[in-house]
Design an enzyme around this catalytic site. Structure first.
Site, PDB file in Angstrom:
ATOM      1  N   SER A   1       0.846  -1.187   0.000  1.00 57.49           N
ATOM      2  CA  SER A   1       0.000   0.000   0.000  1.00 57.49           C
ATOM      3  C   SER A   1       0.882   1.237   0.000  1.00 57.49           C
ATOM      4  O   SER A   1       1.858   1.312   0.750  1.00 57.49           O
ATOM      5  CB  SER A   1      -0.895   0.011   1.243  1.00 57.49           C
TER       6      SER A   1
ATOM      7  N   GLY B   1      -0.634   4.273   0.410  1.00 56.09           N
ATOM      8  CA  GLY B   1      -1.526   5.296   0.950  1.00 56.09           C
ATOM      9  C   GLY B   1      -2.265   6.021  -0.150  1.00 56.09           C
ATOM     10  O   GLY B   1      -2.856   5.399  -1.028  1.00 56.09           O
TER      11      GLY B   1
ATOM     12  N   ASP C   1      -1.210   7.308  -2.676  1.00 53.94           N
ATOM     13  CA  ASP C   1      -0.663   7.023  -3.995  1.00 53.94           C
ATOM     14  C   ASP C   1      -1.093   5.655  -4.526  1.00 53.94           C
ATOM     15  O   ASP C   1      -0.610   5.226  -5.570  1.00 53.94           O
ATOM     16  CB  ASP C   1       0.865   7.125  -3.974  1.00 53.94           C
ATOM     17  N   GLY C   2      -1.970   4.947  -3.822  1.00 53.69           N
ATOM     18  CA  GLY C   2      -2.505   3.683  -4.325  1.00 53.69           C
ATOM     19  C   GLY C   2      -1.758   2.476  -3.817  1.00 53.69           C
ATOM     20  O   GLY C   2      -1.494   2.345  -2.627  1.00 53.69           O
TER      21      GLY C   2
ATOM     22  N   GLY D   1      -5.608  -0.226   5.086  1.00 48.21           N
ATOM     23  CA  GLY D   1      -4.679  -1.230   4.564  1.00 48.21           C
ATOM     24  C   GLY D   1      -5.252  -2.633   4.645  1.00 48.21           C
ATOM     25  O   GLY D   1      -5.137  -3.426   3.703  1.00 48.21           O
ATOM     26  N   ASP D   2      -5.885  -2.943   5.766  1.00 51.56           N
ATOM     27  CA  ASP D   2      -6.521  -4.255   5.914  1.00 51.56           C
ATOM     28  C   ASP D   2      -7.669  -4.414   4.918  1.00 51.56           C
ATOM     29  O   ASP D   2      -7.866  -5.491   4.345  1.00 51.56           O
ATOM     30  CB  ASP D   2      -7.031  -4.454   7.336  1.00 51.56           C
TER      31      ASP D   2
END
Length: 163
Positions: A37, A39, A41-42, A69-70
């Site tokens: 991940s 964030g 930015d994909g 993230g999960d």
């Protein structure tokens, strides 16, 4: 995520090449497929054959990143198990993670489907199957309208949507 990759390997990721090297190092240590991940930015995914897939997240109003993230990982796994396609899995993953970041808690299926619909409308996956990596900025103006800007990625910089 990128920060956990840096901490795990004791490296600093300052470019797309650094990110690739970190992922390859994890694979050398035994990981077959690696999803990271980035964030806002994909995410980037490199499979056990070295095929690389990346997808930028759309610009959103972030409410809470806890669980994003999960949610991305859960969406990725769902997308992969549904169709056995890494590109589609990445779309599902980024849709789930992005939708969750817009909520106080985990995203509902309605919010995920709305984000999935937005992400599925255009082909903005970048892969190493193409000659050039493409960075795509997707901006939601709050009225359900998307603006898409494609530019070539330079190897010295991480994907960074023009917001």
């Amino acid at each position: 995520n990128k920060e956990e990759l840096e901490e795990c390997l004791g490296i600093k990721v300052e470019s797309i090449d650094d990110l690739r090297k970190g992922i390859k190092k994890l694979q050398e240590l035994g990981a077959l497929n690696v999803l990271v991940s980035l964030g806002e930015d994909g995410a980037i995914f490199i499979d056990d054959q070295g095929n690389e897939y990346g997808l930028n997240a759309p610009s959103i109003n972030v409410v809470n990143t806890v669980g994003s993230g999960d949610s991305m990982l859960a969406g990725f796994m769902y997308g992969f198990l549904k169709n056995r396609d890494y590109k589609e899995a990445l779309i599902y993953g980024v849709a789930c993670g992005t939708a969750t970041a817009q909520c106080d808690d985990l995203a509902t299926i309605d919010k995920i489907e709305l984000m999935l619909d937005k992400l599925s409308k255009e082909d903005f996956i970048f892969t190493n199957e193409e000659q050039d990596l493409i960075n795509v900025s997707i901006v939601d103006n709050g009225k359900g309208e998307l603006s898409i800007d494609k530019t070539k990625l330079q190897s010295e910089g991480l994907p960074s949507p023009g917001r």
